[in-house]
Design a protein around this motif. Structure first.
Motif, PDB file in Angstrom:
ATOM      1  N   MET A 142    -103.367 -14.317 -45.498  1.00 54.42           N
ATOM      2  CA  MET A 142    -103.192 -15.791 -44.726  1.00 54.42           C
ATOM      3  C   MET A 142    -103.651 -16.845 -45.918  1.00 54.42           C
ATOM      4  N   VAL A 143    -102.845 -16.995 -46.869  1.00 48.90           N
ATOM      5  CA  VAL A 143    -103.066 -18.091 -48.089  1.00 48.90           C
ATOM      6  C   VAL A 143    -102.031 -19.046 -48.316  1.00 48.90           C
ATOM      7  N   PHE A 144    -102.319 -19.744 -49.273  1.00 45.26           N
ATOM      8  CA  PHE A 144    -101.235 -20.827 -49.486  1.00 45.26           C
ATOM      9  C   PHE A 144     -99.887 -20.381 -49.766  1.00 45.26           C
ATOM     10  N   MET A 145     -99.898 -19.146 -50.600  1.00 42.91           N
ATOM     11  CA  MET A 145     -98.631 -18.647 -51.331  1.00 42.91           C
ATOM     12  C   MET A 145     -97.902 -18.242 -49.954  1.00 42.91           C
ATOM     13  N   ASN A 146     -98.705 -17.383 -48.964  1.00 43.92           N
ATOM     14  CA  ASN A 146     -97.808 -16.508 -48.025  1.00 43.92           C
ATOM     15  C   ASN A 146     -97.461 -17.639 -46.919  1.00 43.92           C
ATOM     16  N   GLN A 147     -98.268 -18.501 -46.634  1.00 43.47           N
ATOM     17  CA  GLN A 147     -97.926 -19.333 -45.481  1.00 43.47           C
ATOM     18  C   GLN A 147     -97.040 -20.657 -45.788  1.00 43.47           C
ATOM     19  N   ILE A 148     -97.463 -21.112 -47.002  1.00 42.39           N
ATOM     20  CA  ILE A 148     -96.835 -22.638 -47.342  1.00 42.39           C
ATOM     21  C   ILE A 148     -95.917 -22.674 -48.556  1.00 42.39           C
TER      22      ILE A 148
END
Length: 294
Positions: free
Chosen positions: A105-111
């Motif tokens: 649930m992090v920057f790369m995975n979600q954004i």
């Protein structure tokens, strides 16, 4: 200098406009790193500062969609403020969620999607390839991707003896130019300054009518001008895949009046400068568009 390296490095590696997030999310990282460096934060505390800044302040792209508000102009400054506050919190021992870039649930995975960033390629004393040299302040008080459209319109204007005789104007632009500046219905009847200066049809109409674009081009009176609104009805905006293909190395636009090509849409190949995606335009940006004369 460090903030520019981070900002442009992130935008090169993970352009947020392709995933419909606001680009100021990268400002969170660049501002917090720069602030943390100035505060002399340890590596651990700087890491916590980045975690706090990114997790708590993600900005939506809605700030630049539809009818635009005054918050558009505050989005990047607000991100910078949040970065500084995050650094101050970390300076006093406050911790943030981690990991923040790689995980579930992090920057790369979600954004952004997965990307890589090699800090070894940042500008330094040895290579002298500083990111700041690939950026500049906009030459006109309007959207960055719209600068060349204005110059194209001004070149067309020189060949039109009577603006009222214009039957149609077609503006060819990139996918980004169409999606951000010409797709929304609000861009075709702007009611706020913020929407007008992100409207291709309005800005092109104003350039054709006035022969210039200034801050006055976006006054309440100018936006409500019935002559400009009438001219906008004769303007169309479309994506040209050929122009999209050379973006963001170049920020191209072309204008056509009726069936006559009034402006060359291709940039010169010899000696043309390159620059970072959405990071800025080269100082020689006007050479990216040759305006043909009759």
């Amino acid at each position: 200098m460090l903030a520019y390296e981070i900002q442009c490095g992130f935008q090169d590696a993970a352009a947020l406009h392709t995933r419909e997030w606001d680009h100021v999310n990268h400002v969170l990282v660049s501002s917090v790193v720069a602030a943390g460096r100035l505060m002399g934060l340890s590596q651990q505390r700087l890491t916590e500062a980045i975690n706090i800044a990114v997790n708590g302040h993600i900005a939506l792209r809605q700030v630049r969609a539809g009818s635009l508000s005054q918050w558009k102009g505050c989005s990047a400054p607000n991100a910078a403020r949040n970065g500084i506050v995050a650094a101050q919190l970390a300076q006093h021992g406050f911790t943030g969620p981690s990991p923040i870039f790689e995980g579930e649930m992090v920057f790369m995975n979600q954004i952004t999607g997965v990307f890589s960033l090699d800090v070894g390629e940042f500008g330094n004393r040895d290579n002298q390839s500083y990111a700041v040299s690939r950026t500049l302040t906009k030459m006109l008080p309007t959207n960055g991707e719209m600068q060349t459209a204005v110059w194209a319109a001004l070149a067309v204007r020189d060949r039109i003896p009577d603006i009222e005789e214009i039957a149609s104007v077609r503006v060819d632009t990139t996918r980004v130019g169409y999606a951000f500046l010409g797709k929304d219905p609000d861009k075709w009847r702007p009611t706020t300054r913020e929407t007008a200066d992100h409207s291709l049809p309005y800005t092109v109409a104003r350039a054709l009518l006035d022969g210039e674009i200034t801050t006055a081009s976006y006054s309440d009176e100018a936006i409500a001008d019935p002559v400009a609104l009438d001219l906008m009805k004769r303007i169309s905006v479309r994506e040209d895949p050929a122009l999209t293909a050379i973006f963001p190395e170049y920020i191209p636009s072309s204008s056509r009046r009726s069936s006559t090509v009034c402006c060359d849409r291709w940039p010169p190949t010899a000696g043309a400068r390159k620059f970072s995606p959405l990071c800025g335009m080269p100082s020689s940006w006007r050479t990216c568009h040759r305006f043909s004369r009759p």
